[in-house]
Each structure stands twice: as C-alpha cells, then as structure tokens.
Design an enzyme around this catalytic site. Structure first.
Site, PDB file in Angstrom:
ATOM      1  N   LYS A 111       0.816  -1.214   0.000  1.00 19.21           N
ATOM      2  CA  LYS A 111       0.000   0.000   0.000  1.00 19.21           C
ATOM      3  C   LYS A 111       0.857   1.274   0.000  1.00 19.21           C
ATOM      4  O   LYS A 111       0.422   2.314  -0.491  1.00 19.21           O
ATOM      5  CB  LYS A 111      -0.944   0.033   1.207  1.00 19.21           C
TER       6      LYS A 111
HETATM    7  C1  LIG Z   1      -4.646  -4.696   0.595  1.00 18.98           C
HETATM    8  C2  LIG Z   1      -3.856  -5.957   0.604  1.00 18.98           C
HETATM    9  C3  LIG Z   1      -4.113  -6.990  -0.313  1.00 18.98           C
HETATM   10  C4  LIG Z   1      -5.253  -6.934  -1.305  1.00 18.98           C
HETATM   11  O1  LIG Z   1      -5.106  -5.934  -2.256  1.00 18.98           O
HETATM   12  P1  LIG Z   1      -6.386  -5.435  -3.095  1.00 18.98           P
HETATM   13  O2  LIG Z   1      -5.885  -4.329  -3.935  1.00 18.98           O
HETATM   14  O3  LIG Z   1      -7.385  -4.990  -2.071  1.00 18.98           O
HETATM   15  O4  LIG Z   1      -6.884  -6.609  -3.859  1.00 18.98           O
HETATM   16  C5  LIG Z   1      -3.274  -8.095  -0.302  1.00 18.98           C
HETATM   17  N1  LIG Z   1      -2.261  -8.199   0.587  1.00 18.98           N
HETATM   18  C6  LIG Z   1      -1.997  -7.236   1.491  1.00 18.98           C
HETATM   19  C7  LIG Z   1      -0.873  -7.416   2.439  1.00 18.98           C
HETATM   20  C8  LIG Z   1      -2.779  -6.088   1.527  1.00 18.98           C
HETATM   21  O5  LIG Z   1      -2.511  -5.123   2.425  1.00 18.98           O
END
Ligand SMILES: *Cc1c(COP(=O)(O)O)cnc(C)c1O
Length: 460
Positions: A111
């Site tokens: 993120k």
């Molecule tokens: C947010 C997240 C996901 C999923 O990503 P999306 O874009 O919501 O599909 C997978 N792994 C981790 C560690 C995340 O923080």
C-alpha cells in the site's frame, strides 16, 4: 485526461476532481475516457528507464494537464526516497518462485507504493491550501498505516481511519495507532471491513456532509492508487525481457490485480492474472461461476483480504458488459436489492481470457508458509502465501511472478504458528510493542461516526 464513471458515461471530470473525490457521484467508480496503448518501440524505450522515471511516464498519462511531468517526477522521486530498495521494488528468485517484493516502504506493505505518491499529490495539487481537507479512509489493515505515514502532519489535512475492531493483526493496529500525530484519528469500528467501506461510501453519497467537511478519500477505489500500482507490472516485465508472464496476486478489493489488467490494456504482454483469495472467496466464485454474491465475512489469517464486497471489480465489469453504464447500474442495483447478480456465460469467458482465480484456505496458508520456510529458509507473510499457493496450483512457476504484498513481521503470530519462528522487527519498529496506542472504539453506526468526525475536524 478526462474521466467518466462506470455508472455514468456522460460525466467529464479532470484528474484533480476524481483524485479528491475517489468515489463517483451515484456510487460508480471513475475511469479515464481513454487508455494509452504503447507500441513495441515505445515499450522498448520505457524498458530502459529507472523505476522513478518509468513511474513518471506511466502515471503522467492519467494526470495531464493537472500535473506536469516535471512536477510529477520530483514528487515521485521524493515519495520513494526512503524505500529500502532504490528501485522501490525487489525481484528475487527463491527456489522455483519469482517473488516481487512490494513491501520496502515505511509501513511494510505494498500500500505504501501508491500512498506515498498520493500524499505528495495532495500538496502538489494544492487542494488543502484554502480549506481544511478531511480524508476518511476504511482499512482492512494496511491502507490505514500507509495513509497515516504519507499524510501525517500535512498542513490543513485531517485523516480519519476506520478499521474493523479486533479484526486486524496486533502489529497492523500498532503501526497505525502509534505513529500518528494530532491530525490523525484512528477509529475502531465494531464491525468488519465491508462495514467500514460502506460507511465511507455512504458519507461520500451524503452531499451535505461531504461538502461540510470538505471530504476526500484515498481507498483503493481511488484511481490514483491504481495508476501507481500499474508501474511495477511494467518494471517486472522489463526485467524479464518482456517475456509473457503470469502474475499471481493476493486479492481483496481487486485493486492490485486490476492494475495488472490495465498494464495489459496499455500494451504490456501478460498471460494470466491469477486472483488468489483466502476463504473470503467471492472473486473466485464470481470468476469461475459468474455469480457475484457476497457472503458473511470470515476472519482469516490474511486479514487484509477479509473482504466480501470487492469494489474494484465494478471497473472490470464495465469492460465486460462493453462499457454499458446502464447495465453496470442495473447489476449493482441487483446486488443491493437481491444480494447478488449473475454474469452470462460469454461474460465469464471474457473475464477468463485474462484472469484465473484460486482460493487458498487458512489451513493451506499455514502449510505454504511452513513448507516455504523449510525448503527455502525464507519467510513469507500469509497474504503472499496465498499467491504462492495459487501459483503452485496453476503450475508453470517459472513464468509466474508472485506479488509479495506484506512483510512477515506484520503477521508474526501467524508466522509463529506456522513455523515456530519469531520474525524480528525491522529496525524502525524495534520498540513498537512498548509504544502508547491512540484510538477510539465506535459502534458500526454512520451517524455516530459522522458526529465524531464533526466534533474533531475543528479541533486543530
Ligand atoms: C490490501 C492488501 C491486499 C489486497 O489488495 P487489493 O488491492 O485490495 O486486492 C493483499 N495483501 C496485502 C498485504 C494487503 O494489504
């Protein structure tokens, strides 16, 4: 670049508008009216660029004229200056697995890659110059800390983070609740992530409230997040000499894997995008049977994917029904009135051209982490483990890239359970267990949360 929405093709907004709002009026999701497609020669030129310069080229397609290439380049450079890898992401070969580590940023999950850029975009677009902006974010565990790290102490910005109470890992919560300063408000909602996301969406739909607090959003439905995530698909493909690869992606809200789909639309040669889900398998069911039907959210070992309403799927749907905004609207209406919608055989087949979906249970996740550690002496987090598991089920591992989405430290209890090992904290978090936490616990009730926000927004 102009933008319309999945539920209104006549809309025309510029990047700055859609960046600020995140969610389109009427509940749809924003999309650019056109997507740049690179030819072979252009791809060859792009493949010579550093990560930051590549990001500038790709992202700028979507931000003209609101952000100039020059300003974009310096804000991206600045966003990534503290990442552990100077190329932002790290590609490793571990046994048979090609791992793309996306967790070199300040809060140890992928993120950060979009969020660090977005924080700088708020400054560059001068959105908080005259009036204070209140950003309200729902998090399944990792978006929250990434947003806090990026928006902490920015002038004239407040951030309200809604996380599901007791449903994220201890370390995920602590990273959020111990790094914030006066402009950050952590709210634990007595509910699940879908409840948090619904509250944020409903607040955006409440025009009076939205205007009153000058509300903005940075959830994964914000197009700015998607465009930052497209970059690492290009970067990785270039490192493999543009060989036709699969990407196995741990998936919840369908943002990250959808970015891969956009990369493909932009001309990148990609074979299959593998949607790896945990026991919250709505996407696996939707892609394999065409029935999109949220069930009750289960708490799993990969909490950031504990989602049943996978918002970004609506963007894919828009393509699948041939850009028919009325059709998208009617499917979404079905979802809210009947609790589901059904895709036709030919629509499922369109999706299957680009995607494959695999569900990995908690039991399998533990085993995958354990086996990986035993065999490769390398610890992966439970989200990454679902993608490793999915890639092994699909086979053809040599031509598959697994997206590593979080550092195992964030899930140390699960790692201990799987391997018996204790993950050491990266140095910036060495004393996180001793720090004082700051958060409030609220009912899953939108009026109570609105009241809370109105009470705080003028405090500082
Ligand atoms: C947010 C997240 C996901 C999923 O990503 P999306 O874009 O919501 O599909 C997978 N792994 C981790 C560690 C995340 O923080």
């Amino acid at each position: 670049m102009k933008y319309f929405s999945t539920r209104d093709k006549n809309l025309r907004l510029n990047f700055k508008d859609i960046f600020l709002r995140g969610l389109a009026p009427g509940g749809g999701l924003f999309l650019p009216i056109e997507i740049k497609k690179y030819n072979d020669k252009e791809l060859e030129e792009l493949s010579k660029l550093s990560y930051v310069d590549l990001a500038t080229e790709i992202i700028s397609n979507f931000c003209v004229p609101d952000l100039s290439k020059k300003n974009l380049n310096s804000l991206i450079k600045n966003a990534y200056k503290n990442f552990d890898d100077s190329e932002v992401v790290t590609i490793k070969k571990i046994g048979n697995t090609n791992l793309l580590e996306l967790y070199n940023g300040p809060t140890l999950a992928f993120k950060d890659i979009a969020m660090q850029v977005i924080g700088n975009m708020y400054d560059e677009l001068k959105v908080a110059e005259k009036n204070k902006v209140n950003i309200v974010v729902a998090t399944s565990g990792d978006t929250g800390s990434a947003a806090i790290s990026s928006l902490n102490e920015r002038k004239n910005i407040n951030v309200f983070i809604l996380h599901p109470y007791n449903k994220i890992s201890n370390i995920q919560r602590r990273i959020m609740t111990t790094i914030g300063s006066d402009n950050i408000y952590n709210i634990a909602i007595k509910g699940n992530f879908d409840d948090c996301q619904k509250i944020v969406k409903d607040m955006f739909e409440d025009n009076e409230f939205r205007k009153k607090i000058n509300m903005s959003g940075v959830n994964s439905i914000n197009w700015a997040r998607i465009i930052c995530q497209i970059v690492y698909y290009f970067f990785t493909s270039f490192k493999f000499s543009r060989k036709k690869l699969n990407f196995s992606v741990p998936t919840g809200n369908f943002g990250d894997v959808y970015a891969g789909y956009i990369a493909k639309k932009m001309g990148l040669s990609i074979n299959k995008l593998i949607v790896a889900t945990n026991e919250n398998d709505i996407l696996q069911r939707a892609i394999n049977s065409g029935e999109y039907k949220p069930s009750i959210v289960k708490n799993s070992l990969s909490p950031s994917m504990d989602i049943q309403i996978s918002s970004n799927f609506e963007r894919l749907l828009f393509d699948v029904v041939n850009y028919d905004d009325k059709k998208v609207m009617s499917l979404m209406k079905n979802l809210s009135t009947e609790g589901s919608f059904q895709l036709k055989e030919e629509e499922i087949n369109i999706i299957k051209k680009d995607f494959e979906a695999v569900k990995i249970t908690d039991e399998e996740t533990l085993k995958i982490i354990k086996d990986f550690e035993n065999k490769e002496n390398f610890i992966i987090d439970p989200h990454t483990a679902t993608a490793v598991g999915a890639s092994k089920k699909i086979k053809n591992e040599n031509d598959t890239i697994v997206l590593g989405t979080a550092h195992p430290f964030k899930f140390l209890e699960t790692i201990k359970k799987a391997t018996g090992k204790v993950v050491e904290p990266p140095k910036q978090f060495s004393n996180i267990l001793d720090k004082k936490e700051k958060f409030d616990i609220l009912e899953n009730n939108i009026s109570e949360i609105k009241k809370y926000i109105l009470g705080k927004e003028n405090e500082n």
